[in-house]
Design a protein around this motif. Structure first.
Motif, PDB file in Angstrom:
ATOM      1  N   ASN A   1      60.864   9.738  74.479  1.00 10.75           N
ATOM      2  CA  ASN A   1      60.287   8.419  74.803  1.00 10.75           C
ATOM      3  C   ASN A   1      60.669   8.064  76.212  1.00 10.75           C
ATOM      4  O   ASN A   1      61.773   8.170  76.611  1.00 10.75           O
ATOM      5  CB  ASN A   1      60.820   7.327  73.884  1.00 10.75           C
TER       6      ASN A   1
ATOM      7  N   LYS B   1      64.064  -0.831  74.984  1.00  8.90           N
ATOM      8  CA  LYS B   1      64.984   0.145  74.372  1.00  8.90           C
ATOM      9  C   LYS B   1      65.025  -0.008  72.854  1.00  8.90           C
ATOM     10  O   LYS B   1      65.095   0.989  72.130  1.00  8.90           O
ATOM     11  CB  LYS B   1      66.377  -0.041  74.976  1.00  8.90           C
ATOM     12  N   THR B   2      64.933  -1.226  72.369  1.00 11.14           N
ATOM     13  CA  THR B   2      65.017  -1.449  70.923  1.00 11.14           C
ATOM     14  C   THR B   2      63.784  -0.935  70.182  1.00 11.14           C
ATOM     15  O   THR B   2      63.808  -0.824  68.967  1.00 11.14           O
ATOM     16  CB  THR B   2      65.210  -2.942  70.594  1.00 11.14           C
ATOM     17  N   GLN B   3      62.723  -0.614  70.900  1.00 13.23           N
ATOM     18  CA  GLN B   3      61.511  -0.093  70.272  1.00 13.23           C
ATOM     19  C   GLN B   3      61.592   1.412  69.998  1.00 13.23           C
ATOM     20  O   GLN B   3      60.709   1.975  69.367  1.00 13.23           O
ATOM     21  CB  GLN B   3      60.295  -0.395  71.132  1.00 13.23           C
ATOM     22  N   CYS B   4      62.641   2.046  70.466  1.00 14.56           N
ATOM     23  CA  CYS B   4      62.817   3.488  70.277  1.00 14.56           C
ATOM     24  C   CYS B   4      63.706   3.754  69.072  1.00 14.56           C
ATOM     25  O   CYS B   4      64.656   3.020  68.818  1.00 14.56           O
ATOM     26  CB  CYS B   4      63.453   4.108  71.523  1.00 14.56           C
ATOM     27  N   LYS B   5      63.397   4.820  68.370  1.00 14.52           N
ATOM     28  CA  LYS B   5      64.228   5.224  67.232  1.00 14.52           C
ATOM     29  C   LYS B   5      65.499   5.887  67.738  1.00 14.52           C
ATOM     30  O   LYS B   5      65.506   6.519  68.800  1.00 14.52           O
ATOM     31  CB  LYS B   5      63.458   6.200  66.349  1.00 14.52           C
ATOM     32  N   SER B   6      66.549   5.795  66.954  1.00 12.15           N
ATOM     33  CA  SER B   6      67.829   6.393  67.372  1.00 12.15           C
ATOM     34  C   SER B   6      67.748   7.909  67.454  1.00 12.15           C
ATOM     35  O   SER B   6      68.533   8.535  68.151  1.00 12.15           O
ATOM     36  CB  SER B   6      68.947   5.973  66.419  1.00 12.15           C
ATOM     37  N   THR B   7      66.794   8.519  66.771  1.00 14.61           N
ATOM     38  CA  THR B   7      66.645   9.978  66.810  1.00 14.61           C
ATOM     39  C   THR B   7      65.789  10.454  67.982  1.00 14.61           C
ATOM     40  O   THR B   7      65.704  11.648  68.240  1.00 14.61           O
ATOM     41  CB  THR B   7      66.017  10.491  65.497  1.00 14.61           C
ATOM     42  N   ASP B   8      65.128   9.518  68.682  1.00 10.24           N
ATOM     43  CA  ASP B   8      64.293   9.886  69.832  1.00 10.24           C
ATOM     44  C   ASP B   8      65.168  10.218  71.035  1.00 10.24           C
ATOM     45  O   ASP B   8      66.245   9.656  71.206  1.00 10.24           O
ATOM     46  CB  ASP B   8      63.359   8.739  70.221  1.00 10.24           C
TER      47      ASP B   8
ATOM     48  N   THR C   1      65.454   9.305  74.367  1.00 12.34           N
ATOM     49  CA  THR C   1      64.951   8.224  75.200  1.00 12.34           C
ATOM     50  C   THR C   1      65.326   8.464  76.659  1.00 12.34           C
ATOM     51  O   THR C   1      66.496   8.642  76.982  1.00 12.34           O
ATOM     52  CB  THR C   1      65.517   6.867  74.736  1.00 12.34           C
TER      53      THR C   1
ATOM     54  N   ASN D   1      62.517  16.708  68.151  1.00 12.14           N
ATOM     55  CA  ASN D   1      62.988  15.503  68.816  1.00 12.14           C
ATOM     56  C   ASN D   1      61.859  14.961  69.675  1.00 12.14           C
ATOM     57  O   ASN D   1      61.234  15.695  70.425  1.00 12.14           O
ATOM     58  CB  ASN D   1      64.213  15.797  69.698  1.00 12.14           C
ATOM     59  N   LYS D   2      61.600  13.680  69.584  1.00 12.44           N
ATOM     60  CA  LYS D   2      60.543  13.039  70.345  1.00 12.44           C
ATOM     61  C   LYS D   2      61.113  12.466  71.625  1.00 12.44           C
ATOM     62  O   LYS D   2      62.157  11.838  71.615  1.00 12.44           O
ATOM     63  CB  LYS D   2      59.895  11.937  69.512  1.00 12.44           C
TER      64      LYS D   2
END
Length: 198
Positions: free
Chosen positions: A198, A74-81, A83, A195-196
């Motif tokens: 993940n 989870k920490t590998q994802c950006k807050s704007t993604d 998820t 928006n990406k």
């Protein structure tokens, strides 16, 4: 897995109707190795390899290790993604609403693994999409015990609470032959361009 089987399973999953011409399909537990994405017709297909949440027979250490690994991922994802966490969580969350995390349209009764999964989702502000929409019972169960008629909901699609309004529907598709004892399930999202996922 040979290319023929891969192609058949991909075509089976692509046959699941969606309402949006730009849709993403997430695939797990297909015995495909690795993880990644590819385009097929009008679909962007996301897939992940064989990762399972601990079962009820697993030790507390195995369960803690699973949730620690989930935290690291989870920490590998950006807050704007956008998820999305999806797959076989080997957890039953049940059909009783719990705040903004669990809707009242789950299946069955919550078990200990379900309680742990719900707590993780609450702490990290995720909603379990396939508990929020009233469906025919056949659209709720995600796993059929091999050799019996026992059906359960142990697979989930979780998305950050801030994107709750983007969820349009979430349900299972029993009967699709995609090489698994789990039903494919889908979550329809309408997200803003840029928006990406993940």
């Amino acid at each position: 897995m040979d290319m023929y089987t891969f192609s058949n399973e991909a075509n089976t999953v692509k046959g699941i109707p969606v309402n949006d011409s730009e849709s993403s399909l997430g695939i797990c537990e297909t015995r495909w190795t690795g993880s990644g994405e590819f385009n097929s017709d009008s679909f962007k297909v996301l897939y992940s390899g064989e990762v399972y949440a601990p079962t009820t027979a697993s030790s507390e250490e195995e369960i803690d290790e699973f949730y620690n690994t989930l935290e690291k991922a989870k920490t590998q994802c950006k807050s704007t993604d956008v998820t999305v966490i999806m797959g076989d969580l080997n957890a039953k969350v049940g059909n009783e609403a719990e705040g903004e995390t669990v809707g009242k349209f789950g299946l069955g009764t919550q078990n200990e693994r379900g309680e742990k999964w719900v707590q993780w989702c609450k702490t990290n502000e995720y909603v379990l999409t396939n508990t929020w929409y009233e469906q025919h019972p056949r659209r709720l169960w995600t796993w059929l015990n091999p050799g019996s008629d026992f059906k359960n909901q142990i697979d989930y699609i979780a998305i950050k609470k801030r994107y709750r309004s983007a969820i349009k529907n979430s349900k299972a598709y029993p009967g699709a032959d995609c090489g698994s004892d789990h039903n494919p399930f889908i979550c329809e999202l309408k997200i803003k361009n840029g928006n990406k996922i993940n």
